[in-house]
Scaffold this active site. Structure first.
Site: not given
Ligand code: CMC
Length: 429
Positions: A307, A364
């Protein structure tokens, strides 16, 4: 005293103000840099550039903190409804009961889509990706509902438009799915709440009504809330950038849907499940896929890891992982992909390559498995992300438009092409 930063450029010292946020985040305000020096800053991927000030969401990637309007995400995901969380994000405060009731009621007014919009679905290829259809349909709302886009709307009108958009996106998404499987549309119902209504439109048929399961509703509610905002990510920044030209809400959010579609952003949930399926088909050799992701000559990435902002853990992933296990336990599902996901996560967390680059499971990684368990097909996963992100996009568009200091977004560049040269006629090339 006001803090300042000094920059020495070509021997001359220039001072720039420091802006401090409520959580003591600091930024150097270089909005006068070019005017004073003719220099600009270059920041590939905007990793160090604040494009705005915002009071909507706070996140601290090092500490794994995420708060909507100051309230920790863990509390909202546990206790709130999606509609209440949307109200909080868009209007800044938790609503009183009468405010929430009024907001929720605006979802059901004119809830069925404009009948002329249904032709869109008929003309779209059944195998076409649903994100293209979602984006087109959201943009086209501007044509079908011009009355929702008054140039100087009152506070109440803005609330009504936001509620209508949240409501219509849910219907459009369900109809998109029905189109893809060649089934008739199931219209929205006034007596069902947001998530149950969506599930009913997705899974009921003309012949058989879908039985709403509270475990499913609860898992989906948490997922939508966890996706509802994430400050200046790729799609939200897109919504703000498009809206900064004073493009209307629907056009701006339609652009956000397109930005979200990419596999490095909201399309990652689809890619995670496809990756897990690939590992399964390949015989479950997790190490082979890890090695591929580590190979500098291979562009392959492990989807659902890493991320831009979270460099410790993604607090959303922690909640979602738990929700996935709860859902599977309560529904008595055994999905071998969940086993592969757990093993992959364990192997990645032990691997130096990922530790050095601070790559951890993101939101996700487990969300796709929940969608899959609910019966939502893989290609619809990014659409689910879009439904969840809708209140965040609306909140940012609204915040930007209400800020009198907002300017049209217009980055600069450092030109690296040819210097001046003459046009050469065809015969001389
Ligand atoms: N697998 C393998 N290596 C990776 C991965 C990954 N998933 N992510 C980053 N790296 C490596 C990358 O190759 C680079 O290595 P090196 O320094 O040797 O060149 C290093 O880690 C830094 O990568 P980056 O691309 O500079 O990092 P970024 O902050 O620009 O990208 C990211 C963030 C999310 C796009 C990236 O981690 C990624 O592509 N992840 C997979 C896609 C994904 O899961 N996206 C969903 C993000 S969460 C939902 C959302 O909010 O959008």
């Amino acid at each position: 005293m006001d803090e300042k930063v000094k920059m020495i450029i070509e021997g001359q010292t220039h001072e720039f103000p420091v802006i401090t946020g409520t959580e003591n985040e600091k930024g150097i305000d270089i909005s006068k840099l070019r005017g004073q020096t003719s220099y600009i800053t270059l920041d590939n991927g905007f990793g160090n550039t604040g494009s705005c000030t915002s009071g909507i969401t706070f996140l601290d990637g090092e500490k794994g903190i995420l708060r909507y309007r100051g309230i920790p995400i863990e509390q909202i995901a546990e206790k709130s409804s999606f509609v209440e969380a949307s109200y909080l994000l868009i209007y800044g405060e938790l609503p009183h009961q009468d405010e929430l009731d009024k907001f929720a009621l605006s979802f059901t007014k004119q809830a069925p889509l404009h009948p002329d919009m249904l032709g869109f679905f008929e003309g779209y290829p059944t195998a076409g990706h649903p994100m293209a259809l979602l984006s087109a349909m959201v943009c086209s709302l501007a044509g079908y509902y011009p009355e929702l886009l008054k140039p100087e709307p009152s506070e109440e009108e803005v609330k009504f438009t936001s509620a209508q958009l949240l409501s219509k996106v849910r219907t459009i998404s369900a109809y998109t799915y029905k189109t893809s499987i060649g089934e008739s549309f199931i219209p929205p119902r006034d007596d069902l709440r947001y998530i149950s209504n969506f599930l009913n439109m997705m899974f009921s048929t003309k012949e058989k009504e879908y039985k709403i399961d509270e475990t499913v509703v609860s898992a989906l509610r948490a997922l939508l809330i966890l996706h509802a905002d994430h400050e200046q990510n790729c799609s939200t920044s897109t919504v703000r950038l498009v809206g900064s030209s004073w493009a209307n809400l629907f056009a701006s959010i339609s652009a956000g849907v397109c930005a979200l579609w990419g596999p490095l952003h909201g399309g990652a949930n689809q890619k995670v499940v496809e990756m897990l399926e690939q590992i399964q088909v390949d015989g479950g050799n997790i190490q082979k896929f890890i090695d591929k992701a580590k190979d500098p000559d291979d562009h392959y990435r492990l989807m659902g890891f890493g991320h831009r902002v979270y460099k410790n853990f993604d607090p959303r992933a922690t909640i979602i992982k738990q929700k996935a296990h709860d859902l599977f336990d309560k529904m008595g599902i055994h999905d071998p992909l969940l086993d592969i996901a757990v093993k992959l996560e364990e192997a990645v967390l032990k691997d130096d390559y990922f530790a050095e680059r601070k790559l951890y499971p993101n939101v996700d990684f487990y969300s796709g498995l929940i969608y899959k368990a609910i019966g939502i097909p893989t290609v619809m996963f990014p659409v689910m992300f879009a439904i969840g992100r809708m209140p965040g996009w609306i909140a940012h568009w609204k915040e930007m438009r209400e800020n009198p200091a907002s300017k049209i977004g217009r980055p600069r560049q450092i030109y690296t092409g040819h210097t001046e040269r003459d046009y050469v006629p065809m015969e001389g090339r």
